[in-house]
Design an enzyme around this catalytic site. Structure first.
Site, PDB file in Angstrom:
ATOM      1  N   ASP A  37      90.284  11.438 -24.852  1.00  0.00           N
ATOM      2  CA  ASP A  37      88.774  11.567 -25.675  1.00  0.00           C
ATOM      3  C   ASP A  37      89.226  10.695 -27.326  1.00  0.00           C
ATOM      4  O   ASP A  37      90.296  10.651 -27.703  1.00  0.00           O
ATOM      5  CB  ASP A  37      88.385  12.677 -25.914  1.00  0.00           C
ATOM      6  CG  ASP A  37      87.145  12.881 -26.145  1.00  0.00           C
ATOM      7  OD1 ASP A  37      86.086  12.451 -26.729  1.00  0.00           O
ATOM      8  OD2 ASP A  37      86.713  14.220 -25.304  1.00  0.00           O
ATOM      9  N   VAL A  64      87.030   4.453 -25.360  1.00  0.00           N
ATOM     10  CA  VAL A  64      86.390   3.844 -24.291  1.00  0.00           C
ATOM     11  C   VAL A  64      85.993   1.923 -24.968  1.00  0.00           C
ATOM     12  O   VAL A  64      86.230   1.058 -23.765  1.00  0.00           O
ATOM     13  CB  VAL A  64      85.818   4.449 -23.470  1.00  0.00           C
ATOM     14  CG1 VAL A  64      86.468   6.037 -23.480  1.00  0.00           C
ATOM     15  CG2 VAL A  64      84.342   4.904 -23.981  1.00  0.00           C
ATOM     16  N   TYR A 158      70.332   3.628 -24.689  1.00  0.00           N
ATOM     17  CA  TYR A 158      70.431   4.831 -23.680  1.00  0.00           C
ATOM     18  C   TYR A 158      70.111   4.497 -22.133  1.00  0.00           C
ATOM     19  O   TYR A 158      70.533   5.003 -21.665  1.00  0.00           O
ATOM     20  CB  TYR A 158      70.334   6.161 -23.851  1.00  0.00           C
ATOM     21  CG  TYR A 158      71.072   7.943 -23.213  1.00  0.00           C
ATOM     22  CD1 TYR A 158      72.393   7.860 -23.744  1.00  0.00           C
ATOM     23  CD2 TYR A 158      70.420   8.679 -22.439  1.00  0.00           C
ATOM     24  CE1 TYR A 158      73.206   9.005 -22.714  1.00  0.00           C
ATOM     25  CE2 TYR A 158      70.809   8.847 -21.163  1.00  0.00           C
ATOM     26  CZ  TYR A 158      72.296   9.493 -22.040  1.00  0.00           C
ATOM     27  OH  TYR A 158      72.984  10.520 -20.745  1.00  0.00           O
TER      28      TYR A 158
END
Length: 270
Positions: A37, A64, A158
């Site tokens: 994370d 990421v 999104y």
């Protein structure tokens, strides 16, 4: 149940919500967990929670959106146990509700960076390493019901990111050898850090979600699903597309002559 003893599962966005629920379920079945994370404090707290359940866990701080960071995650995972049996590219963020033309473009690009490019980086970093293993393994990318239809109004970035995850995953499936399965997880509304606290109780509990989807992953389903009513929304779109073809481009003899996949196969064969 201890059917995953000796196996390693790597989960991005693993410190809470869906990621933590999946980690706990897999760990309770014997898997060693690599939880990754963005915030180090959250990672360390997640590792402590897993170890308190007698789950073997390694925590790795990872961004990421940074390919090099994800490559370091892959190295840490393989250095730890020498293998990876399951990668779940789960890290994701939501966006501020807004009509497309009123949305903050920096916010929209950040959504794409995490939700799409984060998955891309995970596949690129882990895919070759998992392909080099001789044993079966799997990579699952977390899409959404929003990969199939528009569930959340005023969330163009999104929704686009989750449609893109589905497309990426379907393409990536064809890049990997048979012993590395690739699939898409399509959650509906599940309790996570993406939901406002005042409405989180309306969502499916993350632990319940994990109980539904982990058996599907272990069965190597191509599409991992959880919320039955999603079929209604998906069929509405599918029917609209089918109706448009029926009106404007109906099937006819010889129409396969322009099918791209058939044409590619023909060119490659001869």
């Amino acid at each position: 149940m201890s059917d995953l003893v000796g196996q390693v599962a790597v989960i991005t966005g693993g410190a809470g919500g869906i990621g933590m629920a999946l980690a706990q379920h897999l760990g309770n079945r014997g898997a060693a967990i690599v939880t990754a994370d963005l915030q180090d404090s959250a990672v360390q707290e997640a590792v402590q929670r897993l170890r308190a359940l007698n789950i073997e866990a390694l925590g790795v701080t990872c961004d990421v959106t940074d390919a090099k960071s994800v490559e370091r995650l892959a190295k840490r995972a393989f250095d730890w146990k020498g293998r990876a049996d399951l990668l779940i590219n789960n890290a994701g963020i939501s966006q501020q509700s807004a009509k497309l033309h009123q949305a903050d473009i920096a916010d929209a690009k950040r959504v794409m960076d995490v939700n799409f490019w984060g998955v891309w980086h995970g596949c690129a970093a882990f895919g070759p390493l998992m392909a080099d293993q001789s044993h079966p393994s799997a990579i699952y990318n977390v899409g959404s019901e929003n990969s199939l239809f528009c569930a959340v109004p005023r969330s163009a970035a999104y929704i686009a990111s989750k449609h893109a995850v589905l497309g990426l995953t379907e393409s990536f499936r064809e890049d990997m050898p048979d012993h590395v399965h690739v699939g898409t997880i399509m959650p509906g509304w599940v309790t996570s850090g993406l939901s406002a606290k005042e409405v989180a109780h309306l969502a499916m509990p993350a632990a319940e979600f994990a109980d539904i989807v982990v058996p599907q992953m272990l069965a190597r389903e191509r599409f991992v699903v959880s919320h039955p009513y999603n079929v209604v929304r998906k069929e509405q779109r599918d029917q609209a597309i089918a109706d448009s073809y029926a009106r404007n481009a109906p099937r006819q003899d010889g129409d396969e002559a322009h099918d791209v996949r058939l044409l590619i196969a023909k060119m490659r064969s001869g």
